[in-house]
Design a protein around this motif. Structure first.
Motif, PDB file in Angstrom:
ATOM      1  N   CYS A 263       0.848  -1.196   0.000  1.00 62.79           N
ATOM      2  CA  CYS A 263       0.000   0.000   0.000  1.00 62.79           C
ATOM      3  C   CYS A 263       0.884   1.248   0.000  1.00 62.79           C
ATOM      4  O   CYS A 263       2.007   1.221   0.501  1.00 62.79           O
ATOM      5  CB  CYS A 263      -0.896   0.023   1.240  1.00 62.79           C
ATOM      6  N   PRO A 264       0.389   2.351  -0.548  1.00 66.06           N
ATOM      7  CA  PRO A 264       1.167   3.593  -0.505  1.00 66.06           C
ATOM      8  C   PRO A 264       1.334   4.076   0.930  1.00 66.06           C
ATOM      9  O   PRO A 264       0.496   3.788   1.794  1.00 66.06           O
ATOM     10  CB  PRO A 264       0.318   4.571  -1.328  1.00 66.06           C
ATOM     11  N   ARG A 265       2.426   4.808   1.179  1.00 66.82           N
ATOM     12  CA  ARG A 265       2.680   5.375   2.507  1.00 66.82           C
ATOM     13  C   ARG A 265       2.620   6.896   2.416  1.00 66.82           C
ATOM     14  O   ARG A 265       3.645   7.557   2.217  1.00 66.82           O
ATOM     15  CB  ARG A 265       4.050   4.921   3.021  1.00 66.82           C
ATOM     16  N   PRO A 266       1.441   7.471   2.552  1.00 67.68           N
ATOM     17  CA  PRO A 266       1.310   8.927   2.372  1.00 67.68           C
ATOM     18  C   PRO A 266       1.969   9.732   3.482  1.00 67.68           C
ATOM     19  O   PRO A 266       2.184  10.928   3.312  1.00 67.68           O
ATOM     20  CB  PRO A 266      -0.213   9.155   2.368  1.00 67.68           C
ATOM     21  N   TYR A 267       2.247   9.117   4.615  1.00 66.68           N
ATOM     22  CA  TYR A 267       2.959   9.816   5.680  1.00 66.68           C
ATOM     23  C   TYR A 267       4.013   8.888   6.266  1.00 66.68           C
ATOM     24  O   TYR A 267       3.882   7.666   6.231  1.00 66.68           O
ATOM     25  CB  TYR A 267       2.001  10.321   6.773  1.00 66.68           C
ATOM     26  N   HIS A 268       5.071   9.493   6.776  1.00 62.07           N
ATOM     27  CA  HIS A 268       6.206   8.748   7.314  1.00 62.07           C
ATOM     28  C   HIS A 268       6.194   8.857   8.826  1.00 62.07           C
ATOM     29  O   HIS A 268       6.272   9.952   9.387  1.00 62.07           O
ATOM     30  CB  HIS A 268       7.509   9.317   6.747  1.00 62.07           C
ATOM     31  N   LEU A 269       6.082   7.721   9.513  1.00 64.88           N
ATOM     32  CA  LEU A 269       6.119   7.680  10.975  1.00 64.88           C
ATOM     33  C   LEU A 269       7.523   7.288  11.431  1.00 64.88           C
ATOM     34  O   LEU A 269       8.176   6.456  10.815  1.00 64.88           O
ATOM     35  CB  LEU A 269       5.135   6.660  11.530  1.00 64.88           C
ATOM     36  N   ALA A 270       7.954   7.885  12.526  1.00 65.55           N
ATOM     37  CA  ALA A 270       9.255   7.512  13.089  1.00 65.55           C
ATOM     38  C   ALA A 270       9.267   7.834  14.574  1.00 65.55           C
ATOM     39  O   ALA A 270       8.466   8.638  15.067  1.00 65.55           O
ATOM     40  CB  ALA A 270      10.385   8.252  12.378  1.00 65.55           C
ATOM     41  N   ARG A 271      10.207   7.195  15.270  1.00 66.00           N
ATOM     42  CA  ARG A 271      10.406   7.443  16.704  1.00 66.00           C
ATOM     43  C   ARG A 271      11.844   7.877  16.938  1.00 66.00           C
ATOM     44  O   ARG A 271      12.776   7.271  16.409  1.00 66.00           O
ATOM     45  CB  ARG A 271      10.066   6.190  17.513  1.00 66.00           C
ATOM     46  N   LEU A 272      12.001   8.935  17.721  1.00 69.81           N
ATOM     47  CA  LEU A 272      13.319   9.473  18.061  1.00 69.81           C
ATOM     48  C   LEU A 272      13.486   9.469  19.570  1.00 69.81           C
ATOM     49  O   LEU A 272      12.534   9.723  20.305  1.00 69.81           O
ATOM     50  CB  LEU A 272      13.455  10.911  17.554  1.00 69.81           C
ATOM     51  N   GLN A 273      14.708   9.226  20.011  1.00 65.82           N
ATOM     52  CA  GLN A 273      14.996   9.254  21.443  1.00 65.82           C
ATOM     53  C   GLN A 273      16.349   9.899  21.671  1.00 65.82           C
ATOM     54  O   GLN A 273      17.307   9.674  20.919  1.00 65.82           O
ATOM     55  CB  GLN A 273      14.987   7.834  22.018  1.00 65.82           C
ATOM     56  N   GLY A 274      16.449  10.727  22.709  1.00 66.91           N
ATOM     57  CA  GLY A 274      17.722  11.342  23.046  1.00 66.91           C
ATOM     58  C   GLY A 274      17.541  12.609  23.851  1.00 66.91           C
ATOM     59  O   GLY A 274      16.420  12.984  24.215  1.00 66.91           O
ATOM     60  N   HIS A 275      18.658  13.278  24.151  1.00 69.25           N
ATOM     61  CA  HIS A 275      18.621  14.557  24.839  1.00 69.25           C
ATOM     62  C   HIS A 275      18.106  15.637  23.878  1.00 69.25           C
ATOM     63  O   HIS A 275      18.417  15.607  22.678  1.00 69.25           O
ATOM     64  CB  HIS A 275      20.011  14.934  25.347  1.00 69.25           C
ATOM     65  N   LEU A 276      17.368  16.570  24.420  1.00 67.81           N
ATOM     66  CA  LEU A 276      16.744  17.588  23.579  1.00 67.81           C
ATOM     67  C   LEU A 276      17.780  18.338  22.736  1.00 67.81           C
ATOM     68  O   LEU A 276      17.602  18.491  21.522  1.00 67.81           O
ATOM     69  CB  LEU A 276      15.961  18.575  24.461  1.00 67.81           C
ATOM     70  N   ASP A 277      18.853  18.808  23.350  1.00 71.90           N
ATOM     71  CA  ASP A 277      19.846  19.583  22.595  1.00 71.90           C
ATOM     72  C   ASP A 277      20.464  18.770  21.466  1.00 71.90           C
ATOM     73  O   ASP A 277      20.727  19.293  20.374  1.00 71.90           O
ATOM     74  CB  ASP A 277      20.934  20.095  23.535  1.00 71.90           C
ATOM     75  N   THR A 286      18.280  14.729   9.870  1.00 73.41           N
ATOM     76  CA  THR A 286      17.781  15.650   8.849  1.00 73.41           C
ATOM     77  C   THR A 286      16.650  15.034   8.034  1.00 73.41           C
ATOM     78  O   THR A 286      15.667  15.708   7.696  1.00 73.41           O
ATOM     79  CB  THR A 286      18.937  16.084   7.916  1.00 73.41           C
ATOM     80  N   ASP A 287      16.763  13.741   7.713  1.00 67.64           N
ATOM     81  CA  ASP A 287      15.753  13.108   6.874  1.00 67.64           C
ATOM     82  C   ASP A 287      14.427  12.894   7.598  1.00 67.64           C
ATOM     83  O   ASP A 287      13.440  12.491   6.981  1.00 67.64           O
ATOM     84  CB  ASP A 287      16.261  11.769   6.326  1.00 67.64           C
ATOM     85  N   LEU A 288      14.369  13.185   8.892  1.00 70.40           N
ATOM     86  CA  LEU A 288      13.126  13.028   9.666  1.00 70.40           C
ATOM     87  C   LEU A 288      12.448  14.366   9.946  1.00 70.40           C
ATOM     88  O   LEU A 288      11.452  14.403  10.672  1.00 70.40           O
ATOM     89  CB  LEU A 288      13.417  12.319  10.995  1.00 70.40           C
ATOM     90  N   GLU A 289      12.938  15.422   9.361  1.00 68.13           N
ATOM     91  CA  GLU A 289      12.409  16.744   9.702  1.00 68.13           C
ATOM     92  C   GLU A 289      10.961  16.935   9.257  1.00 68.13           C
ATOM     93  O   GLU A 289      10.247  17.766   9.822  1.00 68.13           O
ATOM     94  CB  GLU A 289      13.303  17.837   9.114  1.00 68.13           C
TER      95      GLU A 289
END
Length: 383
Positions: A263-277, A286-289
């Motif tokens: 199926c097409p993926r009209p939106y990209h989901l991702a999970r990020l973890q780390g310190h805010l700064d 960059t590719d997750l912006e």
């Protein structure tokens, strides 16, 4: 016969308040393209067409547009209601639109009335098993007990009885259920009322193919029993799922071959973890912006205005959690967390939150019985 098996469209659903109708429209347009490109003979939709019993008008318009396209192509559609659907609303005018090749099965009394389709090898009988709430259908089906196993067994017995009167006819069953051995996802609504929710695959013995709905992960129980899964990811836990439909070929002897159609993926989901700064400066992200993000912060203390700062770089942060900081109002269950729990677990967790004590066993039992009563009553109103 070539069958396109799909399910769990959940038209009208949102994702952390982000509307999904545009993405759902993209999927349905792609589905129509697949029907044309792959020379599909019939489309099977195994329930949860809508996300709720009373869907928004825009979702209804999209549904009707899709039906009209299939009718214009003269491609038969067989569809059942799921636990999110209102069977009576979805089934409005079902007998009338059957003349256009749209076969809706939402009434338990219709489950042994097949849609009879023809190919070069003869007839294929499509039987529709809509979601059967045990407490609501046990009496009308004359099932021995109020359980998912009992009502589905009784329903399948009726289907096999009808099929026995049609010698040489191949059979496809659409069902909305939780089959033992399948892997669930947190975005599915709990159906444990009426006893254990899952049923064995052997319950479907005697038919050539079983097109299942309810679970959102595309998966194979065996060669002839499959879940198509939802066409879009409906929780961050599904970010890595491969969303697809099954293209099923049923030969003249009833043998099944199937391949997955992405199926097409009209939106990209991702999970990020780390310190805010680090998240705000690390070039590796960059590719997750422009992705829809669930961010987990690991700062030892809760950063000031974290969401606002994150959205300067990642405008589509939809969920923010803190891995190490203590609980606060921000940690109350979000939709994403709620969908990973049963209704009973949510109620017990809320009781713990407001009383700062674990529920006793009598309290847990009282909550369980109350939730079961409310769910059955709500399902009855939706009918």
């Amino acid at each position: 016969m070539r069958i396109l098996h799909t399910s769990d469209w959940h038209l009208g659903r949102s994702f952390h308040r982000e509307p999904l109708l545009t993405a759902q429209r993209a999927f349905l347009e792609d589905m129509i393209d697949v029907v044309k490109r792959e020379h599909v003979d019939a489309v099977a939709v195994a329930g949860d067409v809508y996300d709720r019993a009373i869907p928004p008008l825009e979702a209804i318009d999209l549904f009707q547009h899709t039906l009209a396209q299939l009718a214009e192509l003269k491609i038969p559609l067989v569809m059942i209601s799921g636990n999110h659907d209102s069977p009576r609303r979805l089934g409005v005018n079902s007998r009338l639109i059957e003349h256009a090749g749209i076969h809706l099965r939402t009434d338990p009394h219709d489950l042994a009335r097949p849609a009879l389709l023809q190919d070069a090898h003869g007839q294929v009988a499509f039987y529709g098993l809509p979601y059967l709430e045990p407490a609501l259908v046990r009496e009308s089906l004359h099932a021995p007990t109020t359980s998912h196993h009992a009502v589905l067994s009784t329903a399948m017995d009726r289907i096999r009885e009808d099929l026995a009167t049609r010698p040489g006819t191949r059979a496809v069953v659409l069902a909305h259920a939780f089959v033992t051995g399948a892997e669930p996802s947190p975005s599915e609504r709990d159906i444990t009322v009426g006893g254990v929710a899952n049923v064995p695959a052997s319950l479907f013995d005697g038919v050539d193919y079983v097109a299942l709905g309810h679970l959102h992960r595309s998966q194979r129980i065996n060669d002839r029993i499959r879940y198509s899964g939802s066409p879009l990811p409906y929780s961050f836990t599904e970010a890595d799922h491969s969303k697809s439909m099954w293209l099923v070929d049923l030969d003249g002897d009833g043998a099944v071959t199937a391949r997955s159609i992405p199926c097409p993926r009209p939106y990209h989901l991702a999970r990020l973890q780390g310190h805010l700064d680090d998240l705000l400066t690390d070039s590796r992200h960059t590719d997750l912006e422009q992705a829809w993000l669930h961010v987990t912060l690991t700062d030892t203390s809760r950063p000031h205005m974290a969401m606002e700062r994150l959205r300067q770089r990642f405008p589509h942060v939809l969920k923010l959690t803190h891995a190490t900081a203590g609980p606060s109002a921000d940690d109350l269950p979000s939709r994403e967390r709620v969908e990973s729990l049963t209704d009973h677990e949510i109620a017990v967790g809320f009781l713990r939150h407001v009383t700062h004590a674990d529920a006793t066993e009598p309290e847990r039992d009282l909550l369980r019985r109350g939730i079961d009563h409310v769910r059955v009553a709500a399902q009855g109103e939706a009918l």
